[in-house]
Each structure stands twice: as structure tokens, then as C-alpha cells.
Design a protein around this motif. Sequence first.
Motif, short mmCIF file in Angstrom:
data_model
loop_
_atom_site.label_atom_id
_atom_site.label_comp_id
_atom_site.label_asym_id
_atom_site.label_seq_id
_atom_site.Cartn_x
_atom_site.Cartn_y
_atom_site.Cartn_z
N GLU A 1 0.84 -1.21 0.00
CA GLU A 1 0.00 0.00 0.00
C GLU A 1 0.87 1.25 0.00
N VAL A 2 1.87 1.23 0.89
CA VAL A 2 2.74 2.39 1.01
C VAL A 2 3.43 2.68 -0.32
N PHE A 3 3.98 1.63 -0.90
CA PHE A 3 4.69 1.83 -2.16
C PHE A 3 3.76 2.26 -3.28
N HIS A 4 2.54 1.73 -3.22
CA HIS A 4 1.56 2.12 -4.24
C HIS A 4 1.27 3.62 -4.13
N ASN A 5 1.08 4.07 -2.88
CA ASN A 5 0.80 5.50 -2.70
C ASN A 5 1.98 6.36 -3.15
N ILE A 6 3.20 5.93 -2.76
CA ILE A 6 4.38 6.69 -3.19
C ILE A 6 4.46 6.71 -4.70
N GLY A 7 4.19 5.55 -5.30
CA GLY A 7 4.25 5.44 -6.76
C GLY A 7 3.26 6.37 -7.44
N THR A 8 2.04 6.46 -6.90
CA THR A 8 1.06 7.35 -7.54
C THR A 8 1.50 8.80 -7.43
N VAL A 9 2.06 9.16 -6.27
CA VAL A 9 2.55 10.54 -6.11
C VAL A 9 3.65 10.81 -7.13
N LEU A 10 4.57 9.87 -7.24
CA LEU A 10 5.68 10.05 -8.17
C LEU A 10 5.18 10.14 -9.60
N ARG A 11 4.13 9.39 -9.88
CA ARG A 11 3.58 9.41 -11.23
C ARG A 11 2.97 10.76 -11.56
N LYS A 12 2.40 11.38 -10.52
CA LYS A 12 1.85 12.71 -10.76
C LYS A 12 2.98 13.69 -11.03
N VAL A 13 4.10 13.49 -10.35
CA VAL A 13 5.24 14.39 -10.58
C VAL A 13 5.75 14.22 -12.00
N ASN A 14 5.98 13.00 -12.39
CA ASN A 14 6.46 12.74 -13.75
C ASN A 14 5.73 11.53 -14.30
N PRO A 15 4.92 11.71 -15.33
CA PRO A 15 4.10 10.59 -15.84
C PRO A 15 4.94 9.45 -16.40
N ASP A 16 6.24 9.68 -16.65
CA ASP A 16 7.06 8.61 -17.19
C ASP A 16 7.48 7.58 -16.13
N TRP A 17 7.41 7.97 -14.87
CA TRP A 17 7.79 7.03 -13.82
C TRP A 17 6.61 6.11 -13.52
N LYS A 18 6.71 4.90 -14.02
CA LYS A 18 5.57 3.98 -13.81
C LYS A 18 5.88 3.08 -12.64
N LEU A 19 5.86 3.66 -11.47
CA LEU A 19 6.24 2.89 -10.29
C LEU A 19 5.03 2.46 -9.46
N ASP A 20 3.84 2.88 -9.88
CA ASP A 20 2.67 2.59 -9.04
C ASP A 20 2.11 1.21 -9.36
N VAL A 21 2.79 0.18 -8.82
CA VAL A 21 2.27 -1.17 -9.03
C VAL A 21 1.07 -1.38 -8.11
N THR A 22 0.16 -2.17 -8.59
CA THR A 22 -1.00 -2.45 -7.74
C THR A 22 -0.59 -3.39 -6.62
N VAL A 23 -1.39 -3.40 -5.57
CA VAL A 23 -1.03 -4.16 -4.37
C VAL A 23 -0.87 -5.66 -4.67
N PRO A 24 -1.85 -6.31 -5.34
CA PRO A 24 -1.64 -7.75 -5.60
C PRO A 24 -0.41 -8.02 -6.44
N ASP A 25 -0.14 -7.13 -7.41
CA ASP A 25 1.05 -7.32 -8.24
C ASP A 25 2.30 -7.26 -7.40
N TYR A 26 2.33 -6.27 -6.51
CA TYR A 26 3.52 -6.11 -5.68
C TYR A 26 3.73 -7.32 -4.79
N VAL A 27 2.62 -7.79 -4.18
CA VAL A 27 2.75 -8.94 -3.27
C VAL A 27 3.21 -10.18 -4.02
N GLU A 28 2.62 -10.41 -5.19
CA GLU A 28 3.00 -11.59 -5.97
C GLU A 28 4.45 -11.47 -6.43
N GLY A 29 4.80 -10.27 -6.89
CA GLY A 29 6.18 -10.04 -7.34
C GLY A 29 7.17 -10.27 -6.22
N THR A 30 6.83 -9.81 -5.02
CA THR A 30 7.74 -10.00 -3.89
C THR A 30 7.88 -11.47 -3.55
#
Lengths: 437, 717
Positions: free
Chosen positions: B342-371
Motif C-alpha cells: 500500500e505504502v509503495f503504491h501511494n508513493i508510486g502514484t505521487v511520483l507518477r503525478k510528478v512525472n508521468p514517465d515514472w511507472k512505479l505505481d504497481v498495484t497491491v496484488p502485483d507487488y505482493v506476488e512479485g515480492t
Amino acid sequence: MAIRHYWSMAAAAVGFRLVLVLFGGDLHLASRPEVSTPLTSIRRLAEGYWLKQASMSPYSGSMYHGSPLLLSVLGPLTNKSLIFVAVDFIAAMLIRATGRKLQIARNRSLKSLDLTEAVSNSVNVSAGDIASLIYLWNPWAIVTCVGSCTSPVENLMVVIIIYGACSRLAPLAAFGYVMATHLSLYPAILIVPIILLLGYGPDTPPTKVFRLKNSNASKTDVSYDEKSSSSRDVRQFSWKPVLHFTLWLLFWSSYVLLLSSIILNKVGGLQEMFKKYFFAEVFDFFRSFFLIVFNMNIIFMVLPLAIRLKHRPCFLAFVYTGIVAMLKSYPSVGDSALYLGLLGLFANELAEMHFTFFLFFGYIGVSLLSPVMHNLWIWRGTGNANFYFATGLAYTCLQTVLVIESSILHLNSLNRGFLYWGLVGPGPSIPLPRYHY
Amino acid sequence: MASSATEEAKPKPRLIVRLGVFLASHHILFSAICCTAGVIALLFLPALAKNTYLSENALIPGSANTLFSTEDVLEANRFAKGIEAATGESRGGTEIPKFIAQQMKNLGAEVYYHEFLPDSKCFHPLKFFTSMTNNMAVKPNGTYTNFGINTIGIIRAPRGDGKEAIVLVTPYNSQRVQPNELLSLSLGFSVFSLLSRVAWLSKDIVWLSADSQFGEYTAVSAWLNQYHNPMFLSHPVTLATKMYGANRIIYKPDGTTEKAELMAFKRAGTVAAALIFKVGETRKYGDRDSVTMYAEASNGQMPNLDLLNVVHYLAVHRQGFRVNIETFSSLLTSSWLKVIAEVFHNIGTVLRKVNPDWKLDVTVPDYVEGTANLASSIYNQALGIPTGSHGAFRDYQVDAVSLEFGPAFHLRNENAKSSFLLRGGRLTEGVVISINNLLEKFHQSFFLYMLTAPSKFISVGVYMIPFALLLAPLPIVAAALAGSSKTKGKLLDECKTKGSADDLQIECGSWKWLKSARVLLVIQFWAVLVSLLPYYISQIPGAMPIQYAVIWAVLSIAILIILYAMFGSPFHAGVEWKLLKATMITTITLGMGLMSIINFATAQLGALILIPMCLFSRPLREQLEMTFLPRTILLVSSILLTLLGFPPVAFLIMNGLSKGSWTVDIVGDFWLWMEFLWEWSSATYLYVFLVHLPCWLLCIHVLLHPCHQPESKMKQE
């Protein structure tokens, strides 16, 4: 101040080597590229020896690039490297003797400058003992010795040169010089320190020191000045030992050539040796380019260093061996073992060296990194040759730092010597050069 | 006055020197920032994963129509029935190889048998360092009735020059064939029979039906060993007895020429790639059949990513399989991971608003599965033990991948089985077509990567960042410690001797570290001895693992005491603790750097434990002089970290976390685990004993340092 337990430590080093030689068969050190190069590999020597026994030219098949003399001496002994243990031990003893000679010479020159209290005051660890122990316990020297390649013999010849020149034994120095150049050609540049050593002696304070001393004395005491200038003259370059050396050089080189031609008599004579041995180090189409690139760098350094360090020929010899180890084609850890051993001879001057911690761990790191990178390149295939090359670069950088650091410190210690000898006061009498980067 | 004048005359140091001095003076802050950033970057890795892509153009997967048809499925069924009949006739493991060989011969392929013995347990910790060529030297003498028999068929490529080959491997247990193994054998055979008819082959096809009664890896590695190391009959006696025993098993007394032909080891060219496929035992419930890819070879080596890409592309986009990789399923349900996600998702969305090229906002299930996938990937790489028989190929620089099919149907269901065989056959054929197109070895894509999903990877350039951040403060801290102790020494010098320089004092200043280096060398020597001890201990027959482990521990402590008696204990040597710590940190830097080249994942996991431990280590005596709050924090954290750093404790915690069971027999388990590591000649064993253990011991030394020498010296002055 001699080192306690010197002999037990030396014996332990020899014993360690023997144990490794006798029981370390699984280490396969002879196949490591860091240890045995195409020029020093004993496996290739065995091949050359076999060819020679089969009355073929040992250079046919271009496996062997060594000297024909080594074939006769080491050929029958290729599977026993006990001889290298003995060679290493002799080299260490000669280094120790060289250290003694240097010490005596230094004390004598201090005395000749009326600095007897300096002689007694200076806390001098016996540099020869340290140097020989460094040579005996250096892991690289051990690895070279156990990995059975011919570099211990080459190192011994270089040590013989330095010992012979320091003790002014012209025949011995000439023998060492001829053999060393015959075995690997690079020690040829050591001719400069040899001549300086034979001409001036192992330790000559620069003439400036004597002049300063005299002028200092003249300020205070005129009669003393006269006495000193008459009794202790500045030591001149003496040509006699140099001529002596040249004669012996001619004798030994013709002897070596004669021996080689006898050995190679049946298989093409000396022409074969010159064609296949001296000039067979590189590919045909790049030969001249490589000869220039590899070797000109070394030759460029000879003259400036000789001018700057002519008062300390032994240190000059160390710097030359360091530079050769850095820039030669087909370097191996055996070359480093030699100059690190010689470095110990100047332990007193280099006590204040910077970056020792960094250099020590850097050498350890590089020597561990090299097999790892080799593994990555050859056996795993996930790395390539550049990985290994990068290790070589790091290694050369370390060597550069070591040589530069020790030279700067040595020059500075010479200058400190002026101060130390009370010749230059702390005041602004003479601006002494202080060496920075 | 004079001194100030000289200071003014001194040239200003260069920028890089000033920067270094600045960093060294703020080393505590710097190391705290770097370590935190390293841990955060490590947690951020799943968000940084990129989609895989095919680098090698020659592969063009899926561009050709596959020829595998229902007729081949019928062939497979016929083959399966034949094997069932053959096994039904007689017991023993010789009937299946004979049947397979006969079938392959009917297809016009070259056939031979390869017998091998099971590997004996060997202690060779440095084997990974040298080549794999010498490992066949140890073969026990005498006749063995218990052989494994591989059956190998070779199809010579009609358009090839015989210089390259593709290897297909189907493992099965010749003693007791399970239905799933039967299915994988018949799949292998149907693909092989198809490939024997096609005209487009330019690489030879080798089908190895590996006898896995001693384990898949043993069978495949024995065959590969003989494939790459021709035996020149240097041990004729052993060979003869071996052959005799084998021949007696397989053959009737007649037919000697045929026998010789079937026993002769035949080769195709260099192996370009290998594909190991088998059908999983258990039925996986789901809407689609699944394929699990196993890729980790020994010491964290991976096959070229392109091979995985081809398999994944064909399986998902052509044949409709679901592709999995190994995962830690316990992580999938963990709640704290979801919070982090959740935390990383929120950070990612903020970062995405700063620069739309940073696609760091992974969804929560994706992040958990990836981890979960990434953790499994890192764990398997760090262990350094291959996850299947593909590991044997990687030792010969051959890219290989194991595919385990997970059928979603019951194995008695004939219709579903036919459809599965059709798609599985087409997948295998497609991969073979792609590899057949290759003009060179796989080299375009990555070798150093970690998988967070079957189609997502983290390349070496990204996963290095956390490790580099963790490692970055070490040289700075070492320099700061060494520098601070040096200035102290210089001050001492100056107050003692003015004017005339004293060599001895200076020597102490510049070479003071020699004492701590000596301590380090003694400890390293001890570590080498401890790591070699199991070779001798394991010779003792018939003891429990716990007994072995206790002998090991007792001997290690005895050796340490003897070494201290010989070379002097570091507590009495008068080594300054700052120098000792600087030496320790330097060795950790070296060790970690080297280990990251040999096996990155091990170094990464080790750094997480070791680096905080050594950064926190300070003498307890010195800590007692601090005020209450920092004292307790430092004390507790350093003791906790040191406890955690002890290898058996670390093992216990890892074991407990992964299995969820906290066993009592930790000592015996530790021995078994170590045995496992050295049998597979994993570099992790060397890491644990040559890097981790000495650093832990040095840490203990720093913690227990008496640290009163400098003060007493001061008083003397």
C-alpha cells in the motif's frame, strides 16, 4: 636490531613450501594464468624438453619460448619442483646479504659525514632480515614456487645482479646480468643501477651534502673545514669496477651463447634460438606495434629515473623491477614477488609510507578477484575477457601507487636526511623540494 | 607561528580529497542514510521490474506453424500402452530402456544406453571454482548391480553439419513408472518421432530419457560428464567390470555386435540449448493447465533470459498454458507485506503525478506476488543449489530450462490427456523450432537477472543498487576509523618528540594496522581450518548429525584456543578497537565484493545481516560510558545483531520463517544443511565460513574489547 626468531621463521617458510610441493597436488597452480605465463610455464618447458629428447627443435610447435639453457638444467626435473624451493631460499639469503651490505654502507657514509651519534641513535630494524622474510613469506612467491614456473630462477638472477653489484663482485654481477637478460630480456635495463652501484658504491650521499656540510662548517669553524675537506673527499665515480664488469659481461655472454649453440647444435643452432625464442612473443602482424607499445614505455622511464635516483642505485633497481613488472608483456605474480621482496630492503626509509592499509588490502583483494573473474570468464561464460582485464588494470594501478608512493617517500627521506644530518636548519636557508602529487 | 606559516603554504587539497574528508567526518550519518536507502531500494525492487522482451531476432518464436498433430498424439498413446505392457511383463528396470530403444530405432534414430552409478557424497567445497572436468575421477571399484540406465536417441539433422545439437530430457524412474512420468515419456517420444520426420532440422536432436532412480540431476550430470569428457579407457579394469555388469543386465548372451553398437557412446555436436520437461505428480486445480519454469542453476547462475522468453511466449500466447515460477506462497497472504505494498503504491502514484514517465505505481496484488516470486528467486539463487537437472547443463555453459507441466485434469481422463499432449507437443516443437533457428549461442539477452513474474525481470543494473547502497558506507567508515586512530597517534608523537623525528613513533603511526591485520590473518586461518574440518569429521562412520555437529563445534573452539596460544590472543595484543573495526570492515568489503561476483544473491542476503552488525559494533565498555538512552539502544541492537549474525542462529531463524516450525534439533539440522551445501559444491558454504564467520568473530572481539590501552598510554605520556 636483528629480528628475533629469524631462522625459525625462514625455516618455517621453507617447510611450508615443501609441504605444499609434496602434498598440494590438487591445487593445480601450474595452470593458473596469474602464476605461469606462456614464457615461464614449466609445462611448456616439459614439452620443449620432450621435443629436444626426440631430437627436434624445442621451438617447433611454438609451445616453448624459454631459454635452451633451462631445458638442460630444468628439463630432467620438470615433475619435481623441489629445486625451486632451493632457488627461493638462495634468493632470500642473497637479499638478506644485500640488506646487510646496504646497512654497512649507510653507516659508513653517515660516519664519513661525522654523524656517529646519528648512527647509534637511528632505530634501524635490520632491513635485510625484513626483506628476506617478506620474500620468503610472500604468498605470491610461495605460489610461484609451488606452481613450478621458471620465474623463481629469473628472480634469483636479478637478485644475484643486485647482490653482486652491491658487494662489488663484478664477475658475479656480470653473470647474473647475462643470465637474467638471457632468461627474460627485461632486466637489461638494470645495467644503469649496476654501473652506478659499481661506480659509486651502494650508498653515496649526494655531493651536495658534502658541499653543504663544508659550507656549514666554514661558517662556524674554518680549521675544521680544511681538515674535513682534505681527509674525506667526495667519492668519485670509479671506472675500474665498471670496466671489470664489462669484461666479465663479454666473457659470460659469449659463454652462454656458446652453451646455447652446443645445446641447439643438432636442431638449427643459434639462429633457431634467436628466431623462435627472442622474437616469438607476439603475433606476426602486430609484432612491431606491440614491441613498441609494450617496451618503449619501460625504456622511456629509464633515463629520468636514473638521473633523479642516481645516489641510491639499489632503490633505482627496485623501481626498475617494479616498472618492468607493471609494463612487461606476460606479467605474472612472480615479478611482483621480486619487487615486493626488494621493497623490504628500504624498510627504514619507508616507515612513514602513506596508503599502506589500502595497498595491503588492495593487493589481497586483487589476488582474490583474479581467479574469480577468470572463473566467470572461462568456466561460466557469463563474463568475458574484459572482466579479467579489469582485474589486471586494478592490479597495475595498485603497483603504480606503490612505486610512486615509495619513490616520493624515498626522495623526501633523502631531504629529511639533510635536515637530519643537521646540514639544513629549520630556517629558510635552502628551500628543499617536497614531493607532492 | 612557524607551523601556521607552513599550514598556509600548504596547497589546498583537491576537491575529491575534501569530499572524502567531509564524508569521513559524517560517516555515522552517511552510513545510516545509505543502509536505510539500501533496504528501501531492496523492497522497491518488485516495483522496478520490467517486462521481458526477446533480444535475439533469429528466434522468431511462433512464426512457423507447428506440425504436431493428432496423429502424434495417437503415437504417444500407443507408446504409453507399449510401456505399460512392457512393465507388466516383468519386474526390474531393464524393460523400459529396451522398449524405448527399440521404438527409437524404429524411427531411424541412433540409439545407445548410458550406464552410471549414483554419486557418492563428496566434500569438495572449491569445485565450483575449477572446471567440471575432473569430477569423474572417483569411481568405486567392483561390480555394481545397481545401475542407472539412460536411453539416448540421436536424430541427425538433414540440413545440419552435425556441429550443434538440442537436447530434450524426460526424466522417469525406471524402477517404478508413475502415470505422470509415463505421460511425460510419451510426450517426449511423440515429439521425437515428429522431429525424426521433419525436413527443417539444422541441429541434431538428442532425446535423453533419464533414469531418475538416483535423482534426475545425477542421471543428467553423469551423461553430460561423459558427453563432454571423452574417456580414453585410462581405467580399463573398472570400465570392463562396469560394462560387464551392465551387459549382463540388459542383454541376452547372443547378439554381440548389436550389443557393442548399443553400448558405444555417441555424440552430437555442441549442445546449443536443453529443454527438460516432465509432468507433475499432483493435479493442479484451475481453469487451465499450467507450466512451471525452473531455471536456477548452481551458484545463482541463470540460463539466458531469451530461452525463458521463448518458452513463456509460446506457452501463453500460442498454447494457452498458465506459466508459473516458483514462489513463497506464505508471503502471498502475509499482512505486513500488504501494508508495504500500500505504502509503495501511494508513493508510486505521487511520483507518477510528478512525472508521468515514472511507472512505479504497481498495484497491491502485483507487488505482493512479485515480492513472493522475487523472494523465492533470491532464495534459490542464494542457496546455490540447482532447482532441477537443468543445473547440470549450466555447468557446461549450456542454457537449459526445466518445464514442469501441471495438468488441471485427472490423468485417467483420455480426452483431456489428448488435448494436453497436443498442446504440450506443440509447445516443445515450437521451442525446438526457435532454437533451431539460432545462428550463435544464446548471448543477446541477460544472464544476470531475477524473476518477479514469468514475464517480468529485474536486470543486474537494477538489483545491484540496494547492494551497492549497503556496501557504500563501508570504505568511508573504514577510512574514518583508520584516520581517527592515526591522528590520535600523531598527536601522541608530537607531544612526545619535538623536532627530531623518531622513526619508531612514526612507524607506529603508519603501520599500526599491522597488528590488527595479524589478528585478522589468524582468524581467517582459523576459518579456513573450520571450513575444512567436515571433510575429516564426515569420515567418522555411523554418527548422528547432532554428534557430528557437536564434534565440529568442539574442534573449532579447540583450534581457536590453540591458535591464540600460538600467535597471541587479540585481547592481549593491544590492538586499538578502531583499527580492528576498520580491518573488519575492509575484509567485509572485499568478501562481499567477491561474493557478489560469484553469487550475487548470497552476497545480498549476507549484506543485510552482516553490514548492520559490523557497523553497530562498538566495545561494550565504551558504550557503558554513554548516557542512558543511546546506551541501551546501542547495547541492545549490537547484541541482537551479533546474535543474529551467528550462522546457526541465522539458520534457525530462516528455517523458522520459511517453514513456520521451530525445531529443537537446530544443531543437527545445521550440520545437515551444511552437508547439503558442500555436497552440491555451493559457494554459499565458502561464504558462510570464510566471510561471515570470521567477521562475526571479529565483531565479538570488538564488542568485548577492553579498550583501556590508549588511556593508559596517555597516562604514561
